[in-house]
Scaffold this motif. Structure first.
Motif, PDB file in Angstrom:
ATOM      1  N   MET A   1      15.047   3.228 -29.878  1.00  0.00           N
ATOM      2  CA  MET A   1      13.506   3.654 -29.915  1.00  0.00           C
ATOM      3  C   MET A   1      13.025   3.529 -31.361  1.00  0.00           C
ATOM      4  N   GLY A   2      11.761   2.870 -31.568  1.00  0.00           N
ATOM      5  CA  GLY A   2      11.292   2.652 -32.773  1.00  0.00           C
ATOM      6  C   GLY A   2       9.861   2.872 -33.207  1.00  0.00           C
ATOM      7  N   TRP A   3       9.382   2.469 -34.063  1.00  0.00           N
ATOM      8  CA  TRP A   3       8.155   2.642 -34.331  1.00  0.00           C
ATOM      9  C   TRP A   3       7.686   1.251 -34.930  1.00  0.00           C
ATOM     10  N   TYR A   4       6.477   0.741 -34.591  1.00  0.00           N
ATOM     11  CA  TYR A   4       6.008  -0.203 -35.458  1.00  0.00           C
ATOM     12  C   TYR A   4       4.617  -0.093 -35.796  1.00  0.00           C
ATOM     13  N   ARG A   5       3.860  -0.995 -36.891  1.00  0.00           N
ATOM     14  CA  ARG A   5       2.740  -0.664 -37.044  1.00  0.00           C
ATOM     15  C   ARG A   5       2.004  -1.899 -37.332  1.00  0.00           C
ATOM     16  N   GLN A   6       0.527  -1.914 -36.924  1.00  0.00           N
ATOM     17  CA  GLN A   6      -0.047  -3.104 -37.028  1.00  0.00           C
ATOM     18  C   GLN A   6      -1.536  -2.769 -37.704  1.00  0.00           C
ATOM     19  N   VAL A   7      -1.938  -3.658 -38.279  1.00  0.00           N
ATOM     20  CA  VAL A   7      -3.404  -3.501 -38.981  1.00  0.00           C
ATOM     21  C   VAL A   7      -4.334  -4.843 -38.378  1.00  0.00           C
ATOM     22  N   PRO A   8      -5.542  -4.683 -38.467  1.00  0.00           N
ATOM     23  CA  PRO A   8      -6.261  -5.685 -37.809  1.00  0.00           C
ATOM     24  C   PRO A   8      -6.012  -7.265 -38.669  1.00  0.00           C
ATOM     25  N   GLY A   9      -5.932  -8.004 -37.654  1.00  0.00           N
ATOM     26  CA  GLY A   9      -5.610  -9.399 -38.334  1.00  0.00           C
ATOM     27  C   GLY A   9      -4.171  -9.634 -38.798  1.00  0.00           C
ATOM     28  N   GLU A  10      -3.190  -8.725 -38.439  1.00  0.00           N
ATOM     29  CA  GLU A  10      -1.835  -8.974 -39.241  1.00  0.00           C
ATOM     30  C   GLU A  10      -1.044  -8.608 -37.955  1.00  0.00           C
ATOM     31  N   GLU A  11       0.441  -9.088 -38.305  1.00  0.00           N
ATOM     32  CA  GLU A  11       1.384  -9.233 -37.223  1.00  0.00           C
ATOM     33  C   GLU A  11       1.807  -7.444 -37.187  1.00  0.00           C
ATOM     34  N   ARG A  12       2.345  -7.200 -36.050  1.00  0.00           N
ATOM     35  CA  ARG A  12       2.765  -5.821 -35.840  1.00  0.00           C
ATOM     36  C   ARG A  12       4.403  -5.901 -36.661  1.00  0.00           C
ATOM     37  N   ASN A  13       4.369  -5.000 -37.455  1.00  0.00           N
ATOM     38  CA  ASN A  13       5.803  -4.872 -38.362  1.00  0.00           C
ATOM     39  C   ASN A  13       6.663  -3.841 -37.805  1.00  0.00           C
ATOM     40  N   LEU A  14       7.882  -4.084 -38.082  1.00  0.00           N
ATOM     41  CA  LEU A  14       8.704  -2.823 -38.008  1.00  0.00           C
ATOM     42  C   LEU A  14       8.571  -1.691 -39.142  1.00  0.00           C
ATOM     43  N   VAL A  15       8.720  -0.361 -38.557  1.00  0.00           N
ATOM     44  CA  VAL A  15       8.677   0.666 -39.333  1.00  0.00           C
ATOM     45  C   VAL A  15      10.259   1.339 -39.595  1.00  0.00           C
ATOM     46  N   ALA A  16      10.463   1.715 -38.178  1.00  0.00           N
ATOM     47  CA  ALA A  16      11.754   2.433 -38.356  1.00  0.00           C
ATOM     48  C   ALA A  16      12.243   2.518 -36.838  1.00  0.00           C
ATOM     49  N   THR A  17      13.669   2.107 -36.581  1.00  0.00           N
ATOM     50  CA  THR A  17      14.324   2.229 -35.436  1.00  0.00           C
ATOM     51  C   THR A  17      15.284   3.284 -35.375  1.00  0.00           C
ATOM     52  N   ILE A  18      15.697   3.855 -34.341  1.00  0.00           N
ATOM     53  CA  ILE A  18      16.963   4.613 -34.195  1.00  0.00           C
ATOM     54  C   ILE A  18      17.997   4.225 -32.828  1.00  0.00           C
ATOM     55  N   ASP A  19      19.229   4.141 -33.039  1.00  0.00           N
ATOM     56  CA  ASP A  19      19.806   3.689 -31.636  1.00  0.00           C
ATOM     57  C   ASP A  19      20.515   4.776 -31.001  1.00  0.00           C
ATOM     58  N   SER A  20      21.247   4.396 -29.986  1.00  0.00           N
ATOM     59  CA  SER A  20      21.739   5.399 -29.156  1.00  0.00           C
ATOM     60  C   SER A  20      22.710   6.294 -29.682  1.00  0.00           C
ATOM     61  N   ARG A  21      23.184   5.854 -30.776  1.00  0.00           N
ATOM     62  CA  ARG A  21      24.015   6.635 -31.832  1.00  0.00           C
ATOM     63  C   ARG A  21      23.409   7.241 -32.918  1.00  0.00           C
ATOM     64  N   HIS A  22      21.973   7.298 -32.901  1.00  0.00           N
ATOM     65  CA  HIS A  22      21.252   7.880 -33.985  1.00  0.00           C
ATOM     66  C   HIS A  22      21.490   6.998 -35.163  1.00  0.00           C
ATOM     67  N   ARG A  23      21.852   5.913 -35.278  1.00  0.00           N
ATOM     68  CA  ARG A  23      21.814   5.219 -36.209  1.00  0.00           C
ATOM     69  C   ARG A  23      20.413   4.465 -36.637  1.00  0.00           C
ATOM     70  N   THR A  24      19.907   4.619 -37.941  1.00  0.00           N
ATOM     71  CA  THR A  24      18.657   4.340 -38.332  1.00  0.00           C
ATOM     72  C   THR A  24      18.285   3.126 -38.985  1.00  0.00           C
ATOM     73  N   ASN A  25      17.057   2.511 -39.023  1.00  0.00           N
ATOM     74  CA  ASN A  25      16.797   1.233 -39.937  1.00  0.00           C
ATOM     75  C   ASN A  25      15.316   1.574 -40.194  1.00  0.00           C
ATOM     76  N   TYR A  26      15.197   1.204 -41.607  1.00  0.00           N
ATOM     77  CA  TYR A  26      13.777   1.514 -41.849  1.00  0.00           C
ATOM     78  C   TYR A  26      13.451   0.371 -42.915  1.00  0.00           C
ATOM     79  N   ALA A  27      11.960   0.158 -42.822  1.00  0.00           N
ATOM     80  CA  ALA A  27      11.399  -1.019 -43.711  1.00  0.00           C
ATOM     81  C   ALA A  27      11.386  -0.324 -44.920  1.00  0.00           C
ATOM     82  N   ASP A  28      11.513  -1.438 -45.954  1.00  0.00           N
ATOM     83  CA  ASP A  28      11.626  -1.113 -47.252  1.00  0.00           C
ATOM     84  C   ASP A  28      10.602  -0.237 -47.855  1.00  0.00           C
ATOM     85  N   SER A  29       9.355  -0.475 -47.346  1.00  0.00           N
ATOM     86  CA  SER A  29       8.138   0.020 -47.763  1.00  0.00           C
ATOM     87  C   SER A  29       8.085   1.619 -47.369  1.00  0.00           C
TER      88      SER A  29
END
Length: 121
Positions: A34-62
């Motif tokens: 499961m994850g979250w992405y974000r998008q502003v008008p005129g730009e691509e949709r970018n990754l914010v954060a994800t979490i997998d089935s083992r609750h390992r997480t990944n985040y955008a640097d920002s």
């Protein structure tokens, strides 16, 4: 068929906090990511954060250090706690689900409808 219901967006002042929720329902055998992405008008949709089935997480640097993603497996729900929000965090936030309907099936991907986050004084 799988449905994602997002909630928690809104207007917040810089430095404030919001908590987004994404509840999944339907034909789900297992949730891979499961994850979250974000998008502003005129730009691509970018990754914010994800979490997998083992609750390992990944985040955008920002957002690393300010945002926290978590999951409640029993509720098939993911959360995004957003602290110290900045104007540049303003975007539509989309929930993303990767899941299987049975052990032998491929992974399916579903997107939520998006929730607006506006950071402004």
């Amino acid at each position: 068929q799988v449905q994602l219901v997002e909630s928690g967006g809104g207007l917040v002042q810089p430095g404030g906090s919001l908590r987004l929720s994404c509840a999944a329902s339907g034909s789900i055998f297992t949730i891979n990511y499961m994850g979250w992405y974000r998008q502003v008008p005129g730009e691509e949709r970018n990754l914010v954060a994800t979490i997998d089935s083992r609750h390992r997480t990944n985040y955008a640097d920002s957002v690393r250090g300010r945002f926290t993603i978590s999951r409640d497996g029993a509720k098939n729900t993911a959360y995004l706690q957003m602290n110290d929000l900045r104007p540049e965090d303003t975007a539509v936030y989309y929930c993303n689900l990767k899941h299987q309907r049975s052990p032998m099936e491929r992974v399916y991907e579903t997107w939520g409808q998006g929730t607006q986050v506006l950071v402004s004084s």
